[in-house]
Design an enzyme around this catalytic site. Structure first.
Site, PDB file in Angstrom:
ATOM      1  N   SER A   1       0.798  -1.039   0.023  1.00  0.00           N
ATOM      2  CA  SER A   1      -0.042  -0.036  -0.060  1.00  0.00           C
ATOM      3  C   SER A   1       0.870   1.357   0.018  1.00  0.00           C
ATOM      4  CB  SER A   1      -1.079   0.040   1.135  1.00  0.00           C
ATOM      5  OG  SER A   1      -1.905   0.967   1.063  1.00  0.00           O
TER       6      SER A   1
ATOM      7  N   HIS B   1      -7.730  -5.499  -1.296  1.00  0.00           N
ATOM      8  CA  HIS B   1      -6.404  -4.615  -0.922  1.00  0.00           C
ATOM      9  C   HIS B   1      -5.545  -5.648  -0.039  1.00  0.00           C
ATOM     10  CE1 HIS B   1      -3.997  -1.261  -0.580  1.00  0.00           C
ATOM     11  NE2 HIS B   1      -3.859  -1.095   0.734  1.00  0.00           N
TER      12      HIS B   1
ATOM     13  N   ASP C   1      -9.344  -4.579  -5.863  1.00  0.00           N
ATOM     14  CA  ASP C   1      -8.912  -3.885  -4.875  1.00  0.00           C
ATOM     15  C   ASP C   1      -9.848  -2.623  -4.837  1.00  0.00           C
ATOM     16  OD1 ASP C   1      -7.713  -2.024  -2.948  1.00  0.00           O
ATOM     17  OD2 ASP C   1      -5.679  -2.769  -3.475  1.00  0.00           O
TER      18      ASP C   1
END
Length: 731
Positions: A595, A702, A670
């Site tokens: 991320s 995600h 995601d």
């Protein structure tokens, strides 16, 4: 002689330990077999009498769940509220919520996730006295919530709010304009859920006769769509509203439904806001007065409003401003006299403040060059505030009690590491949850006034014993001086580390604003992976650079308007300095992250191509133009206002500098960091004629998990590290 005997004894112990540590950690141990799984106290709830607590227990033999009640002082089980073995309608339940009088309990049967925090499912009301079980609705619903007297409950369904009278067994629909991707009543939209951490956007007043809620008009918010491939002949599309930086947000408004008159009222402030959020609402102890936090789109001004719903009036009683941004407080607490507890960073560190009901400061309860990290509650009888902080070093967490006037502070937790507390309803006791890098999760009962230990509850000693049979290295904590700052760091070295040899180095980090990766707590799944890499001859290091949390607002907010500048500079410089150590092979330094950490690892490899030879980026943001309004604009304002802040530090702007090995990974479903980020980076790399490896995980969000997914992902990353570092390891 004494010294010689002692030395010999120590050598025997060390030799025994080293002999015992023979097993090697495998990826299957971490992500398949549950070898290092810990036991927890699930759904811990202090009973209203202050003498007992309940937990959710799972019986593996019968595959049933139960709510069991224990006595604080003896820790003995005193009763079972309900067991799914006795319920024909549901073989098990996964969560529970008591009514205020604890005569009823909502049982969560089956839930279907929507986004990160939201879900819908079927919920039942169990009557503790009659042992009756009633399904709330045949349809899937969201966020069922008891009224304070337990005779009613409110819930959301299909973007509308409903109230069920549990006495008459009737349901009233209180909003009717809810529609998917247009209007949501009482449930947060995607960006509020993700960035303000709320799902339920409604609240009962103390008199059980009014419900306040936030209405989200998503009409102008652009839609985002994701292909869902599934197993059918044609893929489907998941279409939802997602406001990217600079784009329109939901138009939010505040409303109150009066159950006595069956009327809806819109609440308005006397200040006209151009573009704003309402991240929190909460009724005060006065059943007619509602509090609401309003924050401007730049998020550098937070206003606390009080609405008198009988007089149709609104009063601004508190305003918090900051040149960068203001943190929304989760700890607004109204005391018996309607004065209130508030947290703020206004003196440079997050602290607790006490205001009167009109918003006039009474006292700053906590002070110092350290952060309050949690607020546990206020004991009215003893005028004591209980909280968690980093007073014992930013990598640690301790529990404290302090008088409301800011005096007589007492450290209640006794062991270094990460401590958190669950207090009894009358603040006589607290259950302390403790972990550290040398101790798995332990639960213990303590006296609230002194912190003195009463009894241990659970210690996860079995996990510690399991680890004794594995090759397991100590996590060494320290700091490194980089770019004029002392940065927290931990290091994991191979168990047979030899300072005369050279080892490849893998740096792990997240680096996002206010985050923390270097913390004195027990091991996560990723930590076991780092141990696996260490046993294969890799040194693993983690450094929290500028912009991370718990060192004060100045340290955290230095990255304002330039996300990815100072954080990248710190990781590159740290890698240079570590590469100068005699036991680090400066030609084999890699970095990875997920991320925000993937955004960072990409940038570090591209911009630090003379330092890093390899990087892995999982689910990375590759341009903040692709990310949501609330998070991104908090730190960068809008793309229209800060074009350079968005583009100068984007990995897309530096692809031509790639020299090392690069692995790019994303889940195709995601909903948070869209796969668009990876697709755009992949295309930029292709057009720049740069070699790289990548993987797309079908229909994964995600977190990229489910079934065999995590095992597959970490096997791929491990193999990539082996090949990049030229490790002679058999897979």
């Amino acid at each position: 002689m004494k010294y010689l005997k002692f030395s010999f004894f120590v050598c025997v112990i060390i030799s025994s330990i080293l002999t015992a540590q023979t097993k090697e950690i495998t990826l299957e141990d971490i992500w398949k077999n549950g070898t290092f799984r810990q036991d927890y106290m699930d759904a811990l709830h202090s009973m209203a009498n202050g003498k007992q607590y309940s937990v959710l227990n799972f019986d593996r033999a019968s595959r049933s769940t139960s709510i069991d009640v224990y006595d604080y002082e003896t820790l003995e089980k005193v009763s079972t509220i309900v067991s799914s073995k006795d319920l024909e309608a549901m073989p098990y339940f996964i969560d529970y919520t008591f009514s205020e009088d604890e005569k009823k309990v909502i049982l969560t049967a089956n839930e279907e996730p929507i986004f990160r925090r939201s879900s819908k499912g079927h919920y039942y009301v169990y009557d503790v006295q009659t042992k009756g079980l009633e399904l709330i609705s045949e349809d899937q619903i969201q966020e069922p919530t008891f009224s304070p007297d337990g005779n009613k409950l409110a819930f959301a369904k299909d973007n509308n709010l409903y109230v069920k009278d549990l006495v008459s067994n009737t349901i009233v629909q209180i909003t009717s304009d809810g529609e998917k991707n247009k209007v949501i009543n009482g449930i947060a939209d995607w960006v509020y859920e993700e960035e303000f951490s709320i799902v339920k956007a409604f609240d009962w007043n103390a008199n059980n006769d009014k419900i306040a809620f936030i209405r989200f008009d998503e009409t102008k918010v652009p839609e985002f769509s994701m292909d869902v491939y599934g197993e059918t002949l044609y893929q489907t599309q998941h279409v939802f509203k997602y406001p990217k930086a600079g784009e329109p947000n939901s138009e939010v408004s505040l409303h109150v439904y009066d159950l006595k008159t069956n009327t809806l009222e819109a609440l308005k402030t006397t200040t006209v806001y151009e573009d704003f959020y309402i991240p929190r609402i909460a009724w005060t102890n006065d059943p007619q007065v509602l509090s609401a936090q309003f924050i401007n789109r730049h998020q550098n001004q937070l206003d606390l409003w009080m609405f008198d719903t009988d007089k149709d009036s609104a009063e601004l009683i508190l305003q918090d401003k900051d040149e960068a941004y203001v943190e929304v407080t989760d700890y607004l607490t109204f005391l018996e006299d309607n004065s209130f507890i508030w947290t703020s960073e206004k003196d440079g560190y997050n602290h607790i403040y006490h205001y009167n009901k009109n918003g006039k400061l009474i006292t700053q309860v906590t002070k110092g060059n350290w952060e309050v990290t949690n607020y546990y509650g206020f004991d009215e009888e003893n005028k004591t505030v209980y909280y968690q902080s980093v007073e014992n070093g930013s990598i640690n967490r301790d529990v404290f009690g302090i008088k409301l006037n800011g005096r007589n502070k007492t450290r209640l937790s006794k062991n270094d590491g990460t401590n958190k507390a669950d207090f009894s309803a009358d603040f006589s006791f607290f259950i302390n949850t403790h972990t550290s890098a040398t101790s798995p999760t332990t639960y213990s009962l303590h006296k609230a006034k002194s912190g003195d230990l009463i009894k241990k509850i659970k210690d996860n000693e079995a996990v510690a014993k399991t680890l004794d049979t594995y090759k397991f290295s100590k996590k060494e904590f320290g700091s490194i001086s980089v770019n004029g700052n002392e940065l927290n760091m931990w290091t994991i070295k191979p168990l047979d580390f030899d300072a005369s040899k050279q080892y490849p180095l893998l740096m792990t980090q997240y680096s996002g604003p206010g985050s923390q990766e270097v913390a004195n707590k027990w091991y996560s799944a990723n930590d076991y992976w780092y141990q696996l890499l260490a046993q294969q001859g890799v040194i693993v290091v983690c450094i929290d650079g500028r912009g991370t949390g718990f060192k004060g607002a100045k340290f955290k907010k230095v990255t304002q308007n330039e996300l990815g500048k100072y954080e990248v500079e710190d990781q590159i410089q740290a890698a240079k300095q570590l590469g100068e150590l005699p036991y680090i092979d400066a030609e084999r330094i890699g970095i990875w992250g997920w991320s925000y950490g993937g955004f960072m690892s990409s940038n570090c490899l591209f911009q630090g191509n003379d330092v890093f030879s390899m990087a892995i980026a999982v689910a990375p943001v590759t341009s903040w133009r692709f990310y949501d309004t609330i998070y991104t604009e908090r730190y960068l304002t809008t793309p229209q206002e800060n074009e350079g802040g968005y583009d100068n530090n984007s990995p897309l702007s530096h692809v031509d500098q790639l020299k090392g090995d690069f692995l790019l990974v994303h889940g195709s479903a995601d909903d948070n960091v869209h796969v668009q980020n990876t697709m755009r980076l992949a295309e930029a790399l292709i057009q720049a004629d740069k070699d790289f490896e990548w993987a797309i995980y079908p229909d994964k969000n995600h977190s990229i998990y489910g079934g065999n997914t995590r095992l597959h992902l970490f096997r791929k990353m491990t193999k990539f590290i082996h090949e990049s570092f030229n490790l002679d390891i058999e897979d």
